[in-house]
Design a protein around this motif. Sequence first.
Motif: not given
Length: 135
Positions: A38-39, A42, A46
């Motif tokens: 998930d990180e 993300k 970004q």
Amino acid sequence: MHKFFCNYNPLTGKYELSQMRGGFRNSILIQAEVDLLDEIKKNLQQLYENVVLIKEQNNNEELLSKLDDIELMISNLYYSIFSAPLELVNDNNLENATIKKCINIIDDLISKINIQEQSRLCFLIKNALVSLENN
């Protein structure tokens, strides 16, 4: 999605994405893998959004060409890990983006991805961003 595993690296004291499966699978490792993926997702999104915003703020053809190449590498990296395309940039999500922010994001990704081809793409993206920052 491709088959990647989350392994604990005792040298760095962090979990990282790898192609090799660790010794045992327990609920802590599985949760760390979900959080790590998930990180990474993300951070890649970004990074992509920041590059698009930087492109929108500039009109130098040479800079735009280099940013197009970086955008393509980010898209390829995302697809190689998640087998899905990046989401389009949402205008109200954008903040003030700088190349320095992009370099910080890619540094974080480099520390979390320990897969040969994907790490290579991360370093290519970082080198391109550093080159833009120095010019």
